[in-house]
Scaffold this active site. Structure first.
Site, PDB file in Angstrom:
ATOM      1  N   ALA A  64      22.062  73.309  49.115  1.00  0.00           N
ATOM      2  CA  ALA A  64      21.751  72.849  47.747  1.00  0.00           C
ATOM      3  C   ALA A  64      20.419  72.108  47.787  1.00  0.00           C
ATOM      4  O   ALA A  64      20.303  70.957  47.346  1.00  0.00           O
ATOM      5  CB  ALA A  64      22.876  71.978  47.184  1.00  0.00           C
ATOM      6  N   HIS A  92      14.712  67.563  50.025  1.00  0.00           N
ATOM      7  CA  HIS A  92      14.874  68.316  51.274  1.00  0.00           C
ATOM      8  C   HIS A  92      13.547  68.968  51.673  1.00  0.00           C
ATOM      9  O   HIS A  92      13.194  69.006  52.849  1.00  0.00           O
ATOM     10  CB  HIS A  92      15.907  69.439  51.109  1.00  0.00           C
ATOM     11  CG  HIS A  92      17.311  68.978  50.955  1.00  0.00           C
ATOM     12  ND1 HIS A  92      18.027  69.159  49.794  1.00  0.00           N
ATOM     13  CD2 HIS A  92      18.152  68.353  51.823  1.00  0.00           C
ATOM     14  CE1 HIS A  92      19.253  68.680  49.959  1.00  0.00           C
ATOM     15  NE2 HIS A  92      19.353  68.176  51.166  1.00  0.00           N
ATOM     16  N   ARG A 114      24.257  66.075  44.727  1.00  0.00           N
ATOM     17  CA  ARG A 114      25.378  65.769  43.829  1.00  0.00           C
ATOM     18  C   ARG A 114      24.924  65.406  42.413  1.00  0.00           C
ATOM     19  O   ARG A 114      25.762  65.305  41.511  1.00  0.00           O
ATOM     20  CB  ARG A 114      26.217  64.624  44.405  1.00  0.00           C
ATOM     21  CG  ARG A 114      27.004  65.030  45.639  1.00  0.00           C
ATOM     22  CD  ARG A 114      27.977  63.943  46.069  1.00  0.00           C
ATOM     23  NE  ARG A 114      28.912  64.407  47.081  1.00  0.00           N
ATOM     24  CZ  ARG A 114      28.749  64.246  48.399  1.00  0.00           C
ATOM     25  NH1 ARG A 114      27.675  63.640  48.857  1.00  0.00           N
ATOM     26  NH2 ARG A 114      29.653  64.698  49.234  1.00  0.00           N
TER      27      ARG A 114
END
Ligand code: PAF
Length: 264
Positions: A16, A21, A172
Site C-alpha cells: 500500500a 514509502h 491506514r
C-alpha cells in the site's frame, strides 16, 4: 539467501505504498548500490482483533510505483514461505525501547516485527535497511535488535512524510472518513504545541495535549515524552535534555489507529 557482492539497501514494507514509502526508496539509494523493496503483510505483528484481513493490498499498483522509482528488486514472499507449518521461533527485544508505549496496547506487535525483519535480513542480506521515523518505537526496537544480535546491517531512519496539513502519511489513512480526515491533523498540531510547552518548561503541557486530543474526538492510547535514543522515561529536568527528547502519540479515530511523534 541472497549474495550480492555489492552494497544493498533494503526497504521493508507491508505494501500500500504511498509517497512516504517512495521517499524511503529515494533515501535507500544513498545507502546501497542496489535498492530492494520488500512487501509482506506480516500476520505475526497483528493481534487477532486487528485489521490484518482488511489491510490494503494494491499489489499491482505497488509494483508499478516501484518500477517507476527505479527500484532494483522486489521481494514479496507468501505467508507460507515466511511461516511454514511448524514455524515456532521468534525474536523478542526487551529493555526500555520496548516498554510503555505501543507494547501496552499491542503486546505482541514488536515480537512479530522483529521476527519478520530478522528473517528479511537473513533472506535479502542487505548492508543497510531504511525505516520511517513515523514508527519511532519500531525504529528503536529494531536498532536494539541489530546491536544486540550483531546483524551487519546499518539502520537508516527517514523523516516522517506529511500531508500539507501535517497528517503523517500512513497506509491506514485510507480508512478515515472525510469527517475523521478533517480531525486527524489535530494529532500533529498537538504534538508541536506540546513540544513547545516542554521546551518552555511548562509542566501542564502534556496534560493539556491529552485533553485536546480527546476533545477533538480521538480515543487516546498515549501521549508520552521519552528519551529519543533509549525511549526510556526522561530524567526529572526534561527541559535540560532538549534535542534528546521525543513526544510520541497513538490515538484512534473510529476504528483507525494513528501514531505520530516529533522531536522536542
Ligand atoms: O513498518 C512496517 O511497515 C512493518 O512493521 C515492517 C517493518 C515492514 C515489518 O513488517
Amino acid at each position: 539467501m541472497a549474495t550480492w557482492g555489492e552494497s544493498v539497501a533494503l526497504v521493508p514494507t507491508m505494501g500500500a505504498l504511498h509517497a512516504g514509502h517512495m521517499a524511503l526508496m529515494d533515501l535507500a539509494r544513498q545507502h546501497g548500490r542496489r535498492v530492494i523493496a520488500s512487501i509482506f503483510v506480516n500476520p505475526a505483528q497483528f493481534a487477532a482483533h486487528e485489521d490484518l484481513s482488511k489491510y490494503p493490498r494494491p499489489f499491482s499498483a505497488d509494483v508499478a510505483k516501484l518500477e517507476a522509482a527505479g527500484v532494483d528488486g522486489l521481494f514479496a514472499p507468501e505467508p507460507a514461505t515466511m511461516y511454514p507449518p511448524g514455524f515456532c521461533s521468534g525474536v523478542q527485544v526487551a529493555g526500555p525501547a520496548n516498554v510503555g508505549l505501543e507494547d501496552r496496547f499491542r503486546p505482541t506487535h514488536f515480537y512479530g516485527v522483529t521476527t519478520v525483519v530478522a528473517k528479511l535480513f537473513h533472506q535479502v542480506q542487505p548492508t543497510a535497511a531504511v525505516f520511517g521515523e513515523k514508527d519511532f518505537q519500531q525504529l528503536a526496537v529494531l536498532r536494539q535488535m541489530v546491536d544486540d544480535l550483531d546483524f551487519p546491517v546499518k539502520i537508516v531512519n527517514a523523516p516522517t512524510y506529511r500531508e500539507a496539513d501535517g497528517l503523517a502519511l500512513s497506509s491506514r489513512n485510507v480508512f478515515l472518513t472525510p469527517d475523521q480526515r478533517a480531525i486527524a491533523p489535530v494529532l500533529h498540531q498537538t504534538l508541536q504545541d506540546c513540544a513547545k510547552a516542554v521546551r518552555a518548561g511548562e509542566t501542564q503541557g502534556l496534560a493539556r495535549g491529552r485533553s485536546r486530543i480527546e476533545e477533538a474526538g480521538f480515543l487516546l492510547d498515549y501521549l508520552e515524552l521519552r528519551d529519543s535514543r533509549t525511549l526510556g522515561e526522561p530524567g526529572q529536568d526534561a527541559t535540560r535534555e532538549a534535542g534528546g527528547l521525543r513526544l510520541l502519540v497513538a490515538a484512534k479515530l473510529g476504528t483507525t489507529r494513528l501514531i505520530d511523534n516529533v522531536a522536542v
